[in-house]
Design an enzyme around this catalytic site. Sequence first.
Site, short mmCIF file in Angstrom:
data_model
loop_
_atom_site.label_atom_id
_atom_site.label_comp_id
_atom_site.label_asym_id
_atom_site.label_seq_id
_atom_site.Cartn_x
_atom_site.Cartn_y
_atom_site.Cartn_z
N ILE A 122 40.31 38.37 23.59
CA ILE A 122 41.55 38.32 24.37
C ILE A 122 41.42 37.18 25.37
O ILE A 122 40.32 36.72 25.68
CB ILE A 122 41.84 39.67 25.09
CG1 ILE A 122 40.68 40.08 26.01
CG2 ILE A 122 42.13 40.76 24.09
CD1 ILE A 122 40.94 41.39 26.76
N ASP A 123 42.55 36.70 25.87
CA ASP A 123 42.57 35.56 26.78
C ASP A 123 41.70 35.81 28.01
O ASP A 123 41.53 36.96 28.44
CB ASP A 123 44.00 35.28 27.28
CG ASP A 123 44.91 34.78 26.18
OD1 ASP A 123 44.41 34.39 25.13
OD2 ASP A 123 46.14 34.78 26.40
N MET A 124 41.23 34.73 28.61
CA MET A 124 40.42 34.82 29.82
C MET A 124 41.15 35.60 30.92
O MET A 124 40.54 36.42 31.61
CB MET A 124 40.09 33.41 30.31
CG MET A 124 39.30 33.36 31.61
SD MET A 124 38.88 31.65 32.04
CE MET A 124 38.04 31.90 33.61
N THR A 137 43.55 37.81 30.56
CA THR A 137 43.98 39.14 30.13
C THR A 137 42.83 40.11 30.32
O THR A 137 41.68 39.80 30.03
CB THR A 137 44.39 39.12 28.64
OG1 THR A 137 45.44 38.17 28.45
CG2 THR A 137 44.86 40.48 28.18
#
Length: 303
Positions: free
Chosen positions: A91-93, A95
């Site tokens: 998952i995104d940094m 998020t």
Amino acid sequence: SRYLSQHQDELSKEERERLESKIQAEARASRKLDPKKHLRIIYADSDICVVYKPSGVLCVPGPRRNPSVANLVYDAMRPFIDIDQTVVHRIDMDTSGIVVFALTEVALKQLHADFRDRVEVQKTYHALLCGHISSVGEGEIDLPLERDPIRPPFMRVALEEGGRPTGENNNKIVGSFQKEINKAPKPSLTTFRVLSREVLEGEPVTRVELKPYTGRTHQLRVHCAAIGHPIVGDDIYGLGGEGSLNAGLRLSQIDLFADRAPIELQQRIIDKIDKNLCLHAAQLNIRHPISRAPMVFKVNPNF
């Protein structure tokens, strides 16, 4: 930073801001992690480790081999495989939420197959969006996505034939992303359900449940921006962010979703609400890679 100081007179204001943002992001990504603060194991056995990843921390090391949650898991669990072989998904940094790591090659192979074929794999996210979604309680966002040729490496909606709106100048394309930019747009589907309509710092926001049925880069963030309700704290696809305005939609196309948050409201939220990206991987449904037992993991967001 040295390049910025030496060439700042040659750069436009937008280019300086983008470069400064990139430098700040790299500084955040390279900071040392503390396992007591950044590692929270939800479940672990000899095959998998499921963790809660906080916002602002990398999920995996990436090409720069920056500190990440994957490193913390590797150090804590000591699997007999390479660190890159533990990575099932990411998952995104910015998020927060649930991530599963493999601890054996057999588990990795099975989980990769399950995620690829979506064999009883379901990811559920919670988010805070700018403005109130008042016209509907649930719906789907079915908009194809592509790499943004003007603002790589970010994404945008591709609506016109070939995915390339006419009249745009592609001279700013960053060479390393040329291959990605040349790829055809990909179908992308997200469903949403309104959980509550709230007021934050005197401004209307909507808490939603999001389910991605395709796995495109930044899919949830782009789709929310496209319907006129960017995620609170999104410094890429929100108002004034590094990505294209309205997720790349032209003014003639933004009536696809009539219930859009006004620009003035979005600006007030940016000015008044100091929050990280309000996007959280709240639930992960999988089958255990060895026993094949169904497993459900849940963690509530901290926003």
